[in-house]
Design an enzyme around this catalytic site. Structure first.
Site, PDB file in Angstrom:
ATOM      1  N   VAL A 187       2.432   1.184   2.219  1.00  0.00           N
ATOM      2  CA  VAL A 187       3.856   1.520   2.380  1.00  0.00           C
ATOM      3  C   VAL A 187       4.296   1.747   3.831  1.00  0.00           C
ATOM      4  O   VAL A 187       5.488   1.823   4.105  1.00  0.00           O
ATOM      5  CB  VAL A 187       4.296   2.763   1.568  1.00  0.00           C
ATOM      6  CG1 VAL A 187       4.420   2.465   0.107  1.00  0.00           C
ATOM      7  CG2 VAL A 187       3.408   3.943   1.838  1.00  0.00           C
ATOM      8  N   TYR A 213       0.943  -4.576  -5.185  1.00  0.00           N
ATOM      9  CA  TYR A 213       1.668  -3.783  -6.191  1.00  0.00           C
ATOM     10  C   TYR A 213       2.142  -4.682  -7.322  1.00  0.00           C
ATOM     11  O   TYR A 213       1.500  -5.675  -7.634  1.00  0.00           O
ATOM     12  CB  TYR A 213       2.850  -3.022  -5.565  1.00  0.00           C
ATOM     13  CG  TYR A 213       2.519  -2.330  -4.272  1.00  0.00           C
ATOM     14  CD1 TYR A 213       1.446  -1.447  -4.190  1.00  0.00           C
ATOM     15  CD2 TYR A 213       3.263  -2.550  -3.136  1.00  0.00           C
ATOM     16  CE1 TYR A 213       1.146  -0.808  -3.000  1.00  0.00           C
ATOM     17  CE2 TYR A 213       2.970  -1.905  -1.944  1.00  0.00           C
ATOM     18  CZ  TYR A 213       1.906  -1.045  -1.884  1.00  0.00           C
ATOM     19  OH  TYR A 213       1.608  -0.414  -0.710  1.00  0.00           O
ATOM     20  N   SER A 228      -2.126   2.282   1.625  1.00  0.00           N
ATOM     21  CA  SER A 228      -2.870   1.730   0.486  1.00  0.00           C
ATOM     22  C   SER A 228      -3.885   0.657   0.848  1.00  0.00           C
ATOM     23  O   SER A 228      -4.705   0.288   0.001  1.00  0.00           O
ATOM     24  CB  SER A 228      -1.898   1.164  -0.543  1.00  0.00           C
ATOM     25  OG  SER A 228      -1.383   2.236  -1.269  1.00  0.00           O
ATOM     26  N   TYR A 245      -8.135  11.180  -0.391  1.00  0.00           N
ATOM     27  CA  TYR A 245      -7.220  10.049  -0.566  1.00  0.00           C
ATOM     28  C   TYR A 245      -6.113  10.063   0.495  1.00  0.00           C
ATOM     29  O   TYR A 245      -5.831   9.038   1.132  1.00  0.00           O
ATOM     30  CB  TYR A 245      -6.627  10.083  -1.984  1.00  0.00           C
ATOM     31  CG  TYR A 245      -5.499   9.107  -2.172  1.00  0.00           C
ATOM     32  CD1 TYR A 245      -5.725   7.731  -2.098  1.00  0.00           C
ATOM     33  CD2 TYR A 245      -4.200   9.552  -2.404  1.00  0.00           C
ATOM     34  CE1 TYR A 245      -4.688   6.832  -2.248  1.00  0.00           C
ATOM     35  CE2 TYR A 245      -3.156   8.660  -2.561  1.00  0.00           C
ATOM     36  CZ  TYR A 245      -3.398   7.307  -2.477  1.00  0.00           C
ATOM     37  OH  TYR A 245      -2.364   6.413  -2.607  1.00  0.00           O
ATOM     38  N   LYS A 289      -7.333   1.583   0.112  1.00  0.00           N
ATOM     39  CA  LYS A 289      -7.906   1.517  -1.243  1.00  0.00           C
ATOM     40  C   LYS A 289      -8.976   0.424  -1.346  1.00  0.00           C
ATOM     41  O   LYS A 289      -9.920   0.540  -2.124  1.00  0.00           O
ATOM     42  CB  LYS A 289      -6.787   1.264  -2.267  1.00  0.00           C
ATOM     43  CG  LYS A 289      -5.862   2.473  -2.407  1.00  0.00           C
ATOM     44  CD  LYS A 289      -4.590   2.143  -3.158  1.00  0.00           C
ATOM     45  CE  LYS A 289      -3.755   3.397  -3.366  1.00  0.00           C
ATOM     46  NZ  LYS A 289      -2.373   3.137  -3.776  1.00  0.00           N
TER      47      LYS A 289
HETATM   48  O1  DON Z   1      -0.036   7.580  -2.482  1.00  0.00           O
HETATM   49  C1  DON Z   1       0.798   7.520  -1.605  1.00  0.00           C
HETATM   50  O2  DON Z   1       1.898   7.945  -1.775  1.00  0.00           O
HETATM   51  C2  DON Z   1       0.530   6.875  -0.245  1.00  0.00           C
HETATM   52  N1  DON Z   1      -0.059   7.688   0.681  1.00  0.00           N
HETATM   53  C3  DON Z   1      -0.107   5.536  -0.369  1.00  0.00           C
HETATM   54  C4  DON Z   1       1.015   4.664  -0.568  1.00  0.00           C
HETATM   55  C5  DON Z   1       0.855   3.227  -0.523  1.00  0.00           C
HETATM   56  O3  DON Z   1       0.656   2.594   0.493  1.00  0.00           O
HETATM   57  C6  DON Z   1       1.200   2.604  -1.821  1.00  0.00           C
HETATM   58  N2  DON Z   1       0.100   2.464  -2.656  1.00  0.00           N
HETATM   59  N3  DON Z   1      -0.245   1.656  -3.419  1.00  0.00           N
END
Ligand code: DON
Length: 327
Positions: free
Chosen positions: A270, A252, A73, A200, A76
């Site tokens: 994550v 988050y 993330s 993404y 982003k």
């Molecule tokens: O969308 C997902 O599941 C991950 N590839 C990105 C997750 C992540 O780091 C949390 N996102 N806010």
């Protein structure tokens, strides 16, 4: 004499940082590696590393700072800035709002409850999928290419994509697919569902280390100016907007706690990465970076919100000891 003093100070800072890393590493066992993406679960959870980069290129690092991990993330932030550069901020903000949600990053609930379903912010999945769909380029390949080019401008190297993580995500992206279909139906997605998803998930699968993300933090700390290359990469307005989003939505639904107790614009992923921007300011005389810095941390064991557990604790300690809190 001045050199001797500064050398001693540098050595002391390194000793402190090493000590803090070893101390907070012990907390990693209270977290867990993300298991909803099978490829992330295999990582050694007790790793903890940090790199800090100053405007003159000085690097202070410790622990598993060279370990590679995927951007997740944190990407982003980069896609949001790249989209603002390509289309202008008003165009992007017409499609993604700037309000925190207090919900989990992959939550779908607000899209239907709040008409017309504009994603609340670009740091949650609904917003990031929308941003991915409008990145410059006519195909998913061209869109990911514009992401990579922009990444290279900031970090100074072309990153690779971890195919195993990408495949692992692609095959388990049921909720992201649902979000993308919903956004397509409401008219916010500008590409096909599969294209937005591919862009993404590929940006999430980009391989980095702590120094790479610290560089991104440094450019943000300098309001879009790359102090080492001496080049304005994006505008001050976009940088400030992005940092406001990082403070309010970057960690988050723990962003409020993070702002209250750590006080830095930051974004986590994550896979256990945290990127933070420390603005230039004269603060504690003991700070190794009185002119600001970027910080990159990696600790793959995450807490219930999805933030690196030991990484957040270490960052809190660093921010307190070296007086980095922006508030
Ligand atoms: O969308 C997902 O599941 C991950 N590839 C990105 C997750 C992540 O780091 C949390 N996102 N806010």
């Amino acid at each position: 004499m001045a050199i001797a003093i500064s050398f001693d100070q540098d050595k002391r800072n390194q000793v402190y940082l090493d000590k803090w890393v070893e101390h907070y590493r012990t907390y990693a066992k209270e977290g867990q590696c993300a298991s909803y993406i099978p490829a992330l679960e295999k990582v050694n959870p007790s790793q903890l590393g940090v790199a800090m980069v100053g405007p003159d290129g000085t690097v202070l690092k410790s622990g598993e700072c060279e370990a590679t991990f995927t951007l997740q993330s944190i990407s982003k932030v980069i896609s949001f800035i790249a989209a603002c550069l390509d289309f202008g901020t008003p165009y992007v903000l017409d499609r993604v709002d700037v309000e925190p949600t207090g919900d989990a990053f992959n939550s779908i609930v607000r899209l239907e409850v709040h008409k017309p379903g504009r994603p609340f912010n670009p740091m949650i999945n609904a917003g990031a999928l929308t941003v991915a769909s409008l990145l410059g380029g006519r195909s998913s390949l061209e869109k990911i290419e514009s992401f990579l080019i922009f990444f290279e401008k900031m970090v100074g190297k072309r990153p690779s994509i971890n195919e195993e993580v990408f495949q692992s995500e692609w095959q388990t992206a049921h909720r992201n697919r649902a979000l993308a279909y919903y956004l397509k139906e409401t008219g916010f997605l500008e590409s096909t569902v599969e294209e937005a998803l591919e862009v993404y998930l590929k940006q999430c699968s980009i391989v980095v280390n702590t120094e790479d993300i610290a560089m991104i933090g440094l450019v943000l700390a300098y309001d879009g100016f790359h102090p080492i290359r001496r080049e304005q990469i994006f505008s001050k307005e976009v940088a400030r907007l992005t940092k406001a989003l990082m403070v309010t939505c970057g960690m988050y639904n723990a962003s409020g706690k993070f702002a209250a107790h750590i006080g830095l614009p930051a974004k986590s992923g994550v896979s256990g990465g945290i990127m933070a921007a420390v603005p230039a300011r004269v603060s504690s005389p003991d700070s190794p970076f009185p002119h600001g810095c970027g910080i990159g941390l990696f600790g793959p064991a995450i807490d219930e919100y999805g933030n690196s557990l030991a990484g957040s604790m270490l960052l809190k300690h660093i921010a307190r000891e070296w007086d980095f809190n922006i508030f």
